[in-house]
Motif scaffolding. Structure first.
Motif, short mmCIF file in Angstrom:
data_model
loop_
_atom_site.label_atom_id
_atom_site.label_comp_id
_atom_site.label_asym_id
_atom_site.label_seq_id
_atom_site.Cartn_x
_atom_site.Cartn_y
_atom_site.Cartn_z
N GLY A 12 -58.45 34.52 -31.78
CA GLY A 12 -59.41 33.43 -31.74
C GLY A 12 -59.85 32.91 -33.10
O GLY A 12 -60.70 32.03 -33.17
N ILE A 13 -59.29 33.44 -34.19
CA ILE A 13 -59.66 32.94 -35.52
C ILE A 13 -58.81 31.71 -35.81
O ILE A 13 -57.60 31.69 -35.57
CB ILE A 13 -59.42 34.02 -36.59
CG1 ILE A 13 -60.31 35.23 -36.30
CG2 ILE A 13 -59.70 33.48 -37.98
CD1 ILE A 13 -60.07 36.40 -37.22
N SER A 14 -59.44 30.66 -36.32
CA SER A 14 -58.72 29.41 -36.57
C SER A 14 -57.70 29.60 -37.68
O SER A 14 -57.84 30.46 -38.55
CB SER A 14 -59.70 28.30 -36.96
OG SER A 14 -60.21 28.51 -38.26
N THR A 15 -56.67 28.76 -37.64
CA THR A 15 -55.64 28.81 -38.67
C THR A 15 -56.23 28.52 -40.04
O THR A 15 -55.86 29.14 -41.03
CB THR A 15 -54.51 27.81 -38.35
OG1 THR A 15 -54.02 28.09 -37.03
CG2 THR A 15 -53.38 27.89 -39.34
N GLU A 16 -57.17 27.60 -40.10
CA GLU A 16 -57.80 27.28 -41.39
C GLU A 16 -58.54 28.50 -41.94
O GLU A 16 -58.43 28.82 -43.13
CB GLU A 16 -58.75 26.10 -41.25
CG GLU A 16 -59.33 25.68 -42.59
CD GLU A 16 -60.14 24.40 -42.50
OE1 GLU A 16 -60.26 23.74 -43.53
OE2 GLU A 16 -60.67 24.09 -41.41
#
Length: 82
Positions: free
Chosen positions: A18-22
């Motif tokens: 769930g951690i964003s790519t950014e």
């Protein structure tokens, strides 16, 4: 009987789902910057071939940072817009 190949190592660390790519790219850049600072600090306290080895490690880390920066340039706008 001896196994021909050992069991794969157990992973002690994982990246949470769930951690964003950014956010992953930002964390990658910060980790590379820290590794570069550590290797440079160590290199500058050494002499001769050991110093050159650690400066080589620092250069590899800088190359990895350039790759991470390029990925962020290419996908950054798409990541931010998502």
């Amino acid at each position: 009987m001896i196994k021909p190949t050992p069991n794969p190592p157990i992973r002690l660390f994982t990246v949470a789902d769930g951690i964003s790519t950014e956010d992953l790219l930002i964390n990658l850049s910060e980790t590379l910057a820290s590794a570069n600072a550590l290797s440079c600090d160590l290199a500058f306290n050494l002499e001769g071939s050991k110093r050159e080895e650690w400066l080589g490690v620092a250069q590899l880390i800088e190359l990895a940072q350039l790759l991470a920066d390029r990925v962020h340039e290419w996908f950054g706008p798409a990541i931010t817009a998502a």
